[in-house]
Design an enzyme around this catalytic site. Structure first.
Site, PDB file in Angstrom:
ATOM      1  NE  ARG A 170      -4.455  -1.666   2.708  1.00 52.24           N
ATOM      2  CZ  ARG A 170      -4.849  -1.921   3.537  1.00 52.24           C
ATOM      3  NH1 ARG A 170      -5.100  -0.914   4.463  1.00 52.24           N
ATOM      4  NH2 ARG A 170      -5.546  -3.328   3.171  1.00 52.24           N
ATOM      5  NE  ARG A 174      -1.694   9.476   4.894  1.00 53.29           N
ATOM      6  CZ  ARG A 174      -1.848   9.601   6.566  1.00 53.29           C
ATOM      7  NH1 ARG A 174      -1.078  10.634   7.247  1.00 53.29           N
ATOM      8  NH2 ARG A 174      -0.840   8.627   6.652  1.00 53.29           N
ATOM      9  NE  ARG A 247      19.927  -3.860   3.780  1.00 46.91           N
ATOM     10  CZ  ARG A 247      21.419  -3.847   2.736  1.00 46.91           C
ATOM     11  NH1 ARG A 247      22.111  -5.133   2.934  1.00 46.91           N
ATOM     12  NH2 ARG A 247      21.322  -2.748   2.077  1.00 46.91           N
ATOM     13  NE  ARG A 278      15.462   6.252   9.792  1.00 46.44           N
ATOM     14  CZ  ARG A 278      14.662   5.815  10.257  1.00 46.44           C
ATOM     15  NH1 ARG A 278      13.323   6.614  10.416  1.00 46.44           N
ATOM     16  NH2 ARG A 278      14.581   4.796  11.214  1.00 46.44           N
ATOM     17  CD  GLU A 298      18.018   4.111   9.918  1.00 48.47           C
ATOM     18  OE1 GLU A 298      17.653   3.440   9.989  1.00 48.47           O
ATOM     19  OE2 GLU A 298      17.929   5.237  10.873  1.00 48.47           O
ATOM     20  CE1 TYR A 346      11.527  -2.693  11.350  1.00 52.22           C
ATOM     21  CE2 TYR A 346       8.258  -1.849  11.105  1.00 52.22           C
ATOM     22  CZ  TYR A 346       9.874  -1.589  11.002  1.00 52.22           C
ATOM     23  OH  TYR A 346      10.112  -0.441  11.342  1.00 52.22           O
ATOM     24  CG  ASP A 348       4.599   0.038  13.963  1.00 54.10           C
ATOM     25  OD1 ASP A 348       6.361  -0.269  13.585  1.00 54.10           O
ATOM     26  OD2 ASP A 348       4.084  -0.650  13.129  1.00 54.10           O
TER      27      ASP A 348
END
Length: 365
Positions: A170, A174, A247, A278, A298, A346, A348
């Protein structure tokens, strides 16, 4: 030696939540941690009065009010809203892709104009076989080339033509002027940093740092009636079925003699040539005003056993290999497995808390 009801291997968020829940149920808990600090990848340390996210940005967010309230036992959250920007060769774009992004790309003003531009750019593909085909069919070449391709190829170390569409199934587009990256109604940073949160979770547990469970598994197992393991399963079993793929990341932290380096907490570098993905400027997470600042670059990198694993490579081969390890672990009567590494997912932070609470209810009842 003292005998415990519960031995928890790993002092990350999952282990800390389970430890707290075990204490609430009257259990004695020993937590052992290979690193020299608690908190796992959420660990923050103070540098010149700035709470530095040592292993990358961690922003707590959730749509689950109960999870938010649970975390509020241990901290007060500030009102930080994640609004990163993308830097493509000096061109600045808002993230996630919204009307501000589309205006900067094409000069469009209304949602209808933005939709028309995207439709004009799309390269239809009924059955995308890789990430490049997928993004081009959804958003077109401008978004793909400036905001997706370089960043993603750096992140995963592979061309987008070799990555599955599921990496970005996805695309967050927006058609409103809103730079809030997350849509969760609850979002913020713990005031005082994450390490203080973990200290409160573990205040009733015994803790041993710089202690590797795998150095003396039999001896540690003898210390408790139940063992909760939050590390990688392939390492637990000596890579019996092969290595699980990850990774890696490398962080370059720098204290600067200036009050404001980039004006925002997170800047993504989306071109392929910039070696890092970043830069994080930590003081902006807590709205701190001070004469110095700390930034972290990073760098994604290849991973090998012994390195810190960050992102699981959840392709079919690795999931199949993990399942063999999971079934192997399920045969051990006193062993329980959980967390980001133990479950090879992964997660959150909100996912980690939910999983830990669910498993604590199952294991400790």
């Amino acid at each position: 030696m003292k005998k415990y009801d519960l031995l928890i291997v790993g002092a990350g968020l999952f282990g800390c939540v389970v430890a707290h829940e075990a204490h609430k149920r009257g259990k004695s808990v020993l937590v052992i941690e290979k690193r020299n600090h608690i908190g796992g990848n959420c660990y923050t340390r103070s540098v010149d009065g700035i709470n530095v996210h040592q292993y990358g940005a961690h922003i707590f967010r959730t749509a689950d009010k109960a999870i938010w309230r649970y975390m509020e036992q241990f901290c007060e959250f500030n009102h930080f809203v994640n609004s990163p920007i993308a830097n493509f060769k000096g061109e600045i774009y808002n993230m996630p892709f919204n009307m501000n992004t589309f205006h900067a790309l094409w000069g469009v003003v209304t949602p209808d104009e933005a939709r028309a531009k995207i439709e004009e750019q799309r390269i239809p593909c009924e059955d995308p076989q890789n990430l490049e085909q997928h993004i081009l069919s959804m958003a077109g070449p401008d978004i793909y080339e400036k905001l997706v391709r370089g960043y993603t190829e750096k992140q995963w170390g592979r061309p987008c033509t070799e990555l599955p569409p599921s990496i970005m199934r996805r695309i967050p587009m927006r058609f409103i002027y809103d730079n809030n990256y997350f849509r969760d109604p609850y979002q913020g940073i713990p005031m005082g940093g994450y390490t203080a949160v973990m200290e409160r979770m573990l205040e009733s547990a015994d803790i041993r740092l710089e202690t590797d469970y795998l150095d003396d598994r039999e001896g540690f197992d003898a210390l408790a009636d139940l063992v909760v393991y939050t590390g990688p399963l392939d390492a637990l079993y000596g890579y019996e079925f092969g290595e699980l793929g990850y990774r890696g990341l490398r962080f370059e932290h720098q204290l600067l003699e200036c009050p404001n380096y980039q004006g925002v907490a997170v800047v993504n570098y989306t071109d392929r040539e910039t070696p890092y993905t970043r830069i994080i400027e930590h003081k902006h997470f807590e709205f701190l005003e001070s004469p110095t600042t700390v930034i972290s670059r990073e760098y994604p990198c290849d991973w090998k056993p012994g390195d810190e694993p960050y992102y699981p490579m959840e392709d079919a081969e690795n999931r199949e290999r993990y399942e063999r390890y999971r079934l192997r672990a399920a045969q051990e009567e006193k062993l329980r497995v959980g967390g980001r590494l133990g479950e090879y997912r992964y997660y959150d932070m909100q996912d980690t808390v939910k999983s830990a609470l669910s498993k604590a209810e199952e294991w400790l009842s």
